[in-house]
Design a protein around this motif. Structure first.
Motif, PDB file in Angstrom:
ATOM      1  N   LEU A   1      24.166 149.193 104.682  1.00 48.99           N
ATOM      2  CA  LEU A   1      23.397 150.178 105.437  1.00 48.99           C
ATOM      3  C   LEU A   1      24.207 151.453 105.638  1.00 48.99           C
ATOM      4  CD1 LEU A   1      21.991 147.811 108.230  1.00 48.99           C
ATOM      5  CD2 LEU A   1      20.874 148.471 106.077  1.00 48.99           C
TER       6      LEU A   1
ATOM      7  N   THR B   1      22.049 154.527 110.057  1.00 49.12           N
ATOM      8  CA  THR B   1      21.169 153.397 110.338  1.00 49.12           C
ATOM      9  C   THR B   1      21.880 152.380 111.227  1.00 49.12           C
ATOM     10  OG1 THR B   1      20.007 153.679 108.236  1.00 49.12           O
ATOM     11  CG2 THR B   1      19.832 151.533 109.306  1.00 49.12           C
TER      12      THR B   1
ATOM     13  N   GLY C   1      19.551 156.590 104.714  1.00 49.78           N
ATOM     14  CA  GLY C   1      19.207 155.604 105.715  1.00 49.78           C
ATOM     15  C   GLY C   1      18.040 156.062 106.548  1.00 49.78           C
TER      16      GLY C   1
ATOM     17  N   GLY D   1      15.589 153.101 102.940  1.00 49.93           N
ATOM     18  CA  GLY D   1      16.328 154.322 103.226  1.00 49.93           C
ATOM     19  C   GLY D   1      15.897 155.482 102.365  1.00 49.93           C
TER      20      GLY D   1
END
Length: 392
Positions: free
Chosen positions: A216, A220, A391, A186
């Motif tokens: 996450l 994402t 992300g 990320g």
């Protein structure tokens, strides 16, 4: 198709719609945020890393802004984080042989219907020997992602990821490997993933997915698609029908593990970088358009005056940023060549001349030595760095 050749496709390559916040599709508010980010970076320049030479500056800054919904402060932090992560991973130490191949847990395999690089991930093939193996493989995955991005042609900024979950079990869920991937992917590649399509997902894997989600970013997570064994439903709208990996998935569908192992995987696509071509096209458009629009609004006399001043601008204005020597390879990147630190030049983006702080005219009027007329120039403007972790 032989290694390195372009994959065949049924019909012409499709054209992607313009995304909001990209170079050619900015609202007035987004432009204001971009200008503010440029102003801050002029006072707080990021550390320069090799990745900055592989993408136009404007496109790079806008990518960080998009990743953070045009929050200038978050984008600024992202920019600085990117440079730090690049050095932490040691991206400059990797070589061609470090890119993963089809026998590895991740490899590049052709393009999608829009010409975007396709990255195949097969986590079921990786079982770490020890912690060092986990970290090393994770960082080679990161390098492979960078090489996938370097393959993107003009007008393309994102790659597509296909996660083939077949055969994944608890022994493949290495915490060190996953933590390394989540930590750096990320940060190094904000807004670089168009979508992540998971296929052959067994219901038991959903437990792992739920455990992974908190690690996450929300953006994402929104790009992840979960599919079972119906690979045509999952990929037919993304890949051409003759794509090698789609054909492979169809050929092994319903077979036993031993039968699947007998079917050869498609070869990893040979590395053919296109970032120089993408930069040249982007700079041609972004530099020419503002100049053209500005001149149309000026009186004829002013236009002629500006043309005259710009012709000698390399001898009448100070370079805004510092300069540094570059390698022989970078020496041939024409879009990045500018005058040395003690030379003088104008801004190519705004077509305005910065007043010199020293003697100006006619003493400073001398033979132009900037790279626009002297291909022997061996310096490149230092590009402000940007990076963040919103992300992919």
């Amino acid at each position: 198709a032989p290694p390195g050749s372009r994959l065949s496709r049924m019909g012409p390559r499709r054209k992607l719609p313009l995304r909001s916040g990209t170079v050619h599709n900015l609202t007035a508010t987004q432009q204001q945020h971009y200008t503010e980010l440029e102003r801050i970076l002029a006072a707080e320049p990021e550390t320069s890393v090799e990745a900055h030479t592989r993408e136009s500056r404007r496109q790079r800054l806008l990518r960080h802004l998009r990743a953070w919904d045009f929050d200038v402060q978050c984008a600024l932090k992202s920019i600085h984080t990117h440079a730090a992560a690049w050095k932490d991973v040691g991206m400059d130490r990797f070589t061609d042989t470090d890119e993963l191949k089809e026998s590895d847990p991740m490899f590049v395999c052709g393009e999608d219907l829009w010409g975007r690089t396709l990255v195949i991930c097969r986590p079921g093939t990786f079982v770490a020997r020890d912690e060092h193996d986990s970290v090393n493989t994770a960082r080679r995955c990161i390098w492979t992602m960078q090489r996938a991005i370097d393959r993107l042609g003009p007008g393309l900024e994102q790659v597509v990821v296909v996660y083939d979950i077949y055969g994944v079990s608890r022994r493949n869920m290495d915490r060190v490997f996953i933590a390394e991937i989540v930590r750096f992917m990320g940060a190094l590649f904000p807004d670089r993933m168009a979508s992540c399509i998971c296929v052959n997902v067994h219901w038991t894997v959903m437990v792992f997915w739920r455990a992974l989600q908190p690690m996450l970013s929300t953006k994402t997570q929104a790009k992840v698609q979960i599919h079972g064994t119906d690979v045509m439903k999952a990929l037919s709208n993304v890949l051409p029908s003759d794509h090698p990996y789609l054909q492979y998935l169809l050929s092994v569908k319903g077979r036993s593990a031993s039968e699947r192992n007998a079917v050869p995987l498609p070869r990893a696509t040979a590395f053919v970088p296109r970032w120089r071509e993408a930069i040249e096209v982007d700079q041609t458009i972004t530099c020419a358009t503002p100049c053209h629009e500005q001149q149309r609004s000026l009186q004829p006399g002013t236009v002629m005056q500006n043309i005259f001043v710009r012709y000698f601008s390399c001898c009448c204005g100070k370079v805004r940023t510092d300069a540094k020597p570059v390698s022989a390879e970078a020496e041939h990147r024409e879009p990045f060549l500018t005058a040395p630190r003690e030379e003088i030049a104008s801004s190519s983006n705004s077509c305005t001349v910065v007043a010199s702080q020293t003697s100006w005219w006619p003493k400073r009027l001398c033979l132009c030595r900037c790279s626009k007329r002297d291909t022997r120039a061996k310096f490149v403007s230092r590009v402000p760095k940007d990076f963040g972790d919103a992300g992919m």
